[in-house]
Design a protein around this motif. Structure first.
Motif, mmCIF file in Angstrom:
data_model
loop_
_atom_site.group_PDB
_atom_site.id
_atom_site.type_symbol
_atom_site.label_atom_id
_atom_site.label_comp_id
_atom_site.label_asym_id
_atom_site.label_seq_id
_atom_site.Cartn_x
_atom_site.Cartn_y
_atom_site.Cartn_z
ATOM 1 N N THR A 125 0.834 -1.207 0.000
ATOM 2 C CA THR A 125 0.000 0.000 0.000
ATOM 3 C C THR A 125 0.867 1.255 0.000
ATOM 4 N N ALA A 126 1.906 1.263 0.826
ATOM 5 C CA ALA A 126 2.818 2.413 0.876
ATOM 6 C C ALA A 126 3.511 2.609 -0.467
ATOM 7 N N GLU A 127 3.916 1.526 -1.109
ATOM 8 C CA GLU A 127 4.556 1.619 -2.431
ATOM 9 C C GLU A 127 3.593 2.212 -3.464
ATOM 10 N N ARG A 128 2.350 1.723 -3.462
ATOM 11 C CA ARG A 128 1.362 2.239 -4.421
ATOM 12 C C ARG A 128 1.037 3.701 -4.161
ATOM 13 N N ILE A 129 0.983 4.091 -2.896
ATOM 14 C CA ILE A 129 0.741 5.501 -2.562
ATOM 15 C C ILE A 129 1.885 6.357 -3.095
ATOM 16 N N TYR A 130 3.115 5.896 -2.900
ATOM 17 C CA TYR A 130 4.255 6.662 -3.412
ATOM 18 C C TYR A 130 4.189 6.779 -4.941
ATOM 19 N N GLN A 131 3.912 5.693 -5.628
ATOM 20 C CA GLN A 131 3.857 5.732 -7.094
ATOM 21 C C GLN A 131 2.757 6.685 -7.585
ATOM 22 N N SER A 132 1.617 6.674 -6.922
ATOM 23 C CA SER A 132 0.528 7.605 -7.292
ATOM 24 C C SER A 132 0.936 9.041 -7.018
ATOM 25 N N LEU A 133 1.577 9.257 -5.895
ATOM 26 C CA LEU A 133 2.050 10.596 -5.542
ATOM 27 C C LEU A 133 3.047 11.103 -6.576
ATOM 28 N N ARG A 134 3.911 10.236 -7.016
ATOM 29 C CA ARG A 134 4.921 10.607 -8.018
ATOM 30 C C ARG A 134 4.268 10.998 -9.348
ATOM 31 N N ARG A 135 3.222 10.283 -9.726
ATOM 32 C CA ARG A 135 2.534 10.583 -10.989
ATOM 33 C C ARG A 135 1.669 11.842 -10.902
ATOM 34 N N ARG A 136 1.120 12.138 -9.727
ATOM 35 C CA ARG A 136 0.100 13.173 -9.619
ATOM 36 C C ARG A 136 0.548 14.479 -8.988
ATOM 37 N N HIS A 137 1.737 14.538 -8.399
ATOM 38 C CA HIS A 137 2.144 15.758 -7.709
ATOM 39 C C HIS A 137 3.469 16.252 -8.258
ATOM 40 N N LYS A 138 3.526 17.520 -8.653
ATOM 41 C CA LYS A 138 4.718 18.070 -9.302
ATOM 42 C C LYS A 138 5.956 18.056 -8.405
ATOM 43 N N VAL A 139 5.803 18.194 -7.108
ATOM 44 C CA VAL A 139 6.955 18.206 -6.190
ATOM 45 C C VAL A 139 7.651 16.846 -6.177
ATOM 46 N N PHE A 140 6.892 15.772 -6.372
ATOM 47 C CA PHE A 140 7.425 14.412 -6.264
ATOM 48 C C PHE A 140 7.693 13.771 -7.624
ATOM 49 N N LYS A 141 7.493 14.506 -8.686
ATOM 50 C CA LYS A 141 7.556 13.967 -10.050
ATOM 51 C C LYS A 141 8.868 13.251 -10.361
ATOM 52 N N ASP A 142 10.004 13.839 -10.019
ATOM 53 C CA ASP A 142 11.312 13.280 -10.377
ATOM 54 C C ASP A 142 11.998 12.583 -9.209
ATOM 55 N N SER A 143 11.251 12.235 -8.183
ATOM 56 C CA SER A 143 11.862 11.654 -6.979
ATOM 57 C C SER A 143 11.998 10.140 -7.098
ATOM 58 N N SER A 144 12.770 9.600 -6.193
ATOM 59 C CA SER A 144 12.844 8.156 -5.979
ATOM 60 C C SER A 144 12.224 7.897 -4.618
ATOM 61 N N GLY A 145 11.758 6.690 -4.409
ATOM 62 C CA GLY A 145 11.161 6.433 -3.112
ATOM 63 C C GLY A 145 10.859 4.975 -2.901
ATOM 64 N N VAL A 146 10.412 4.698 -1.694
ATOM 65 C CA VAL A 146 10.095 3.326 -1.324
ATOM 66 C C VAL A 146 9.052 3.348 -0.210
ATOM 67 N N GLY A 147 8.298 2.280 -0.123
ATOM 68 C CA GLY A 147 7.275 2.173 0.902
ATOM 69 C C GLY A 147 7.642 1.148 1.952
ATOM 70 N N TYR A 148 7.217 1.393 3.194
ATOM 71 C CA TYR A 148 7.519 0.513 4.318
ATOM 72 C C TYR A 148 6.295 0.328 5.193
ATOM 73 N N TRP A 149 6.340 -0.695 6.031
ATOM 74 C CA TRP A 149 5.328 -0.928 7.048
ATOM 75 C C TRP A 149 5.659 -0.041 8.239
ATOM 76 N N ALA A 150 4.673 0.650 8.790
ATOM 77 C CA ALA A 150 4.889 1.600 9.889
ATOM 78 C C ALA A 150 4.569 1.017 11.256
ATOM 79 N N GLY A 151 4.153 -0.201 11.315
ATOM 80 C CA GLY A 151 3.784 -0.784 12.596
ATOM 81 C C GLY A 151 2.283 -0.980 12.689
ATOM 82 N N ALA A 152 1.873 -1.619 13.766
ATOM 83 C CA ALA A 152 0.456 -1.947 13.925
ATOM 84 C C ALA A 152 -0.262 -1.049 14.915
#
Length: 165
Positions: A125-152
């Motif tokens: 879910t975190a990975e998909r959120i990052y990928q959507s953010l990268r496609r839809r927001h100009k600040v994150f357009k050229d970034s690299s990133g990764v998603g992680y589990w934040a705990g329960a």
């Protein structure tokens, strides 16, 4: 006198032999290295790394912010689009408060919470959120990133964003 001349000649001979030995070693060291097939390989040249321009250098400290949107909303197809609109709006607010709306993100870490037995789902879910953010927001357009589990223990999203200086 004859003995002195003999010593001088002997000393000159040893110096000549030492000089010859040094020249042979230098000559051998300067030969190209060959592979088992006999083809010469280029010797590695020391790489000169120039300092990157200031604008291409990441800040050392990330900008951290939490968004109180349950990650499950991004997994449910019925609420996914509304959750993304809500996320984009809240990120715009966070960036505006920090005067980062015109900045460029270089590296983004997204943390999504979820139960311990479903850490893979939360990470996906975190990975998909990052990928959507990268496609839809100009600040994150050229970034690299990764998603992680934040705990329960929580039900929100965490962001750590490294911006360019």
């Amino acid at each position: 006198m004859r003995r002195d001349r003999m010593r001088t000649t002997l000393l000159a001979g040893w110096l000549f032999a030492d000089l010859f030995l040094v020249l042979v070693l230098v000559g051998l060291a300067s030969l190209p290295v060959t592979t088992k097939e006999g083809t010469p390989t280029s010797s590695p040249k020391p790489s000169v790394t120039a300092e990157p321009p200031e604008r291409d250098r990441l800040r050392k400290r990330p900008v951290d912010f939490d968004i109180e949107i349950p990650p499950a909303r991004f997994r449910d197809s019925g609420s996914q689009a509304a959750a993304m609109r809500d996320l984009l709006s809240r990120i715009d607010t966070e960036l505006a408060e920090r005067r980062l709306s015109r900045s460029r993100a270089g590296f983004v870490l997204v943390f999504a919470s979820g139960p311990q037995e479903a850490t893979g789902v939360a990470q996906d879910t975190a990975e998909r959120i990052y990928q959507s953010l990268r496609r839809r927001h100009k600040v994150f357009k050229d970034s690299s990133g990764v998603g992680y589990w934040a705990g329960a223990n929580s039900d929100h999203l965490e962001f750590k964003v490294f911006f360019y200086e």
